[in-house]
Enzyme design. Structure first.
Site, PDB file in Angstrom:
ATOM      1  N   VAL A   7      13.114  12.731   4.152  1.00  0.00           N
ATOM      2  CA  VAL A   7      12.298  11.762   3.409  1.00  0.00           C
ATOM      3  C   VAL A   7      13.035  10.421   3.259  1.00  0.00           C
ATOM      4  O   VAL A   7      14.197  10.384   2.845  1.00  0.00           O
ATOM      5  CB  VAL A   7      11.955  12.319   2.010  1.00  0.00           C
ATOM      6  CG1 VAL A   7      11.275  11.257   1.150  1.00  0.00           C
ATOM      7  CG2 VAL A   7      11.072  13.546   2.139  1.00  0.00           C
ATOM      8  N   ARG A  66       3.116  11.908   1.729  1.00  0.00           N
ATOM      9  CA  ARG A  66       3.355  13.273   2.206  1.00  0.00           C
ATOM     10  C   ARG A  66       4.613  13.319   3.061  1.00  0.00           C
ATOM     11  O   ARG A  66       4.889  12.366   3.809  1.00  0.00           O
ATOM     12  CB  ARG A  66       2.178  13.775   3.054  1.00  0.00           C
ATOM     13  CG  ARG A  66       0.813  13.615   2.448  1.00  0.00           C
ATOM     14  CD  ARG A  66       0.592  14.457   1.223  1.00  0.00           C
ATOM     15  NE  ARG A  66       0.786  15.866   1.457  1.00  0.00           N
ATOM     16  CZ  ARG A  66       0.882  16.781   0.490  1.00  0.00           C
ATOM     17  NH1 ARG A  66       0.816  16.417  -0.788  1.00  0.00           N
ATOM     18  NH2 ARG A  66       1.062  18.046   0.762  1.00  0.00           N
ATOM     19  N   ASN A 111      -0.491  -3.294   0.899  1.00  0.00           N
ATOM     20  CA  ASN A 111       0.289  -3.543   2.127  1.00  0.00           C
ATOM     21  C   ASN A 111      -0.620  -3.559   3.355  1.00  0.00           C
ATOM     22  O   ASN A 111      -0.420  -4.370   4.266  1.00  0.00           O
ATOM     23  CB  ASN A 111       1.387  -2.492   2.286  1.00  0.00           C
ATOM     24  CG  ASN A 111       2.574  -2.774   1.396  1.00  0.00           C
ATOM     25  OD1 ASN A 111       3.380  -3.652   1.675  1.00  0.00           O
ATOM     26  ND2 ASN A 111       2.669  -2.043   0.290  1.00  0.00           N
ATOM     27  N   HIS A 151       9.262   1.515   1.699  1.00  0.00           N
ATOM     28  CA  HIS A 151       9.676   2.258   0.501  1.00  0.00           C
ATOM     29  C   HIS A 151      10.137   1.262  -0.557  1.00  0.00           C
ATOM     30  O   HIS A 151      10.856   0.311  -0.240  1.00  0.00           O
ATOM     31  CB  HIS A 151      10.813   3.218   0.879  1.00  0.00           C
ATOM     32  CG  HIS A 151      11.252   4.064  -0.267  1.00  0.00           C
ATOM     33  ND1 HIS A 151      10.499   5.118  -0.740  1.00  0.00           N
ATOM     34  CD2 HIS A 151      12.352   3.997  -1.065  1.00  0.00           C
ATOM     35  CE1 HIS A 151      11.113   5.673  -1.767  1.00  0.00           C
ATOM     36  NE2 HIS A 151      12.244   5.007  -1.981  1.00  0.00           N
TER      37      HIS A 151
HETATM   38  C1  GRF Z   1       4.246   0.712  -1.979  1.00  0.00           C
HETATM   39  O1  GRF Z   1       4.961   0.264  -3.086  1.00  0.00           O
HETATM   40  C2  GRF Z   1       5.131   1.453  -1.026  1.00  0.00           C
HETATM   41  O2  GRF Z   1       6.443   1.013  -1.036  1.00  0.00           O
HETATM   42  C3  GRF Z   1       5.045   2.858  -1.554  1.00  0.00           C
HETATM   43  O3  GRF Z   1       3.713   3.010  -1.947  1.00  0.00           O
HETATM   44  C4  GRF Z   1       3.208   1.751  -2.357  1.00  0.00           C
HETATM   45  C5  GRF Z   1       1.904   1.517  -1.656  1.00  0.00           C
HETATM   46  O4  GRF Z   1       1.275   0.381  -2.178  1.00  0.00           O
HETATM   47  N1  GRF Z   1       5.470   3.800  -0.538  1.00  0.00           N
HETATM   48  P1  GRF Z   1      -0.088  -0.157  -1.577  1.00  0.00           P
HETATM   49  O5  GRF Z   1      -1.060   1.012  -1.514  1.00  0.00           O
HETATM   50  O6  GRF Z   1       0.188  -0.721  -0.227  1.00  0.00           O
HETATM   51  O7  GRF Z   1      -0.545  -1.198  -2.554  1.00  0.00           O
END
Ligand code: GRF
Length: 223
Positions: free
Chosen positions: A172, A119, A42, A137
């Site tokens: 959360v 966290r 991401n 999420h």
């Molecule tokens: C994602 O699927 C996000 O929704 C979750 O952790 C993952 C992180 O993926 N909270 P990346 O490290 O961005 O590949």
């Protein structure tokens, strides 16, 4: 509710309308602080959108808490400053969060983007960036908050899952929802295959969410 972002956004279970990213590139850059501790896909989606001038934003700093997190290398390759803040070295969550706040403030961050931050946050972070933190999420919230969201979706045999970008509140994976995208769940799906399909949408909606922040220049409801 004093926060108005969700009013201007297409609602759940459909992919939101695309914001014209090109039009946003003339705005002054939004200064982002990234919090992550995973593979960083991401983060890469955001960094690439900025590099391609699709987002008028600048990543001031990447904060990560896991020394082995690949996101750190991916940031360093792009000459983006990183800070390892290892939660194991702090006596309480509040002291840990204060350290994060100090680094984010030093980096002059406007908005905090959590992409794979695993966290719980405390009031220390919430108060420092009131309504100026977003999180992604891998479920259609409010279904399946917390850890194992994808496994939970499979255990419940849902037929549609997806991902959510929301404003961070103390509980959360709670807070006003900015964007969601839906993906189908197939009978043969494993956690890995479903996560791959969800991540394709994550990379799209996290960029769209930041584009919305730029477009709306949202005003925090508390200072
Ligand atoms: C994602 O699927 C996000 O929704 C979750 O952790 C993952 C992180 O993926 N909270 P990346 O490290 O961005 O590949």
């Amino acid at each position: 509710m004093s926060f108005s972002a969700s009013e201007s956004v297409s609602p759940a279970l459909v992919s939101p309308d695309e914001i014209s990213l090109e039009k946003l590139s003339s705005s002054p850059p939004l200064k982002l602080g990234i919090m992550a501790s995973g593979t960083g896909s991401n983060f890469v989606a955001i960094a690439d959108a900025i590099a391609q001038h699709h987002l008028a934003a600048h990543i001031q700093v990447v904060i990560y808490n896991n020394p082995d997190a690949p996101v750190a290398q991916r940031a360093q390759e792009r000459q983006i400053p990183t800070h390892l803040i290892n939660h194991r070295h702090f006596s309480t969550r509040e002291v840990f969060d204060q350290q994060i706040v100090d680094r984010l403030r030093e980096a002059d961050v406007d908005w905090v983007v959590m992409v794979g931050w695993m966290r719980r946050v405390t009031q220390v972070l919430i108060d420092a960036f009131p309504d100026r933190m977003i999180n992604i999420h891998p479920s259609l919230l409010p279904s399946f908050p917390g850890i194992r969201a994808i496994e939970q979706a499979l255990e419940h045999q849902v037929k549609i899952s997806g991902c959510t970008v929301h404003i961070v509140r103390l509980e959360v994976d709670s807070g006003p929802i900015l964007i969601q995208a839906a993906v189908p769940v197939y009978p043969e799906d494993t956690p890995a295959s479903l996560h791959r399909r969800i991540q394709i949408q994550e990379h799209r909606i996290i960029v769209q969410a930041i584009a919305q922040l730029i477009q709306n220049r949202l005003t925090p409801c508390r200072q």
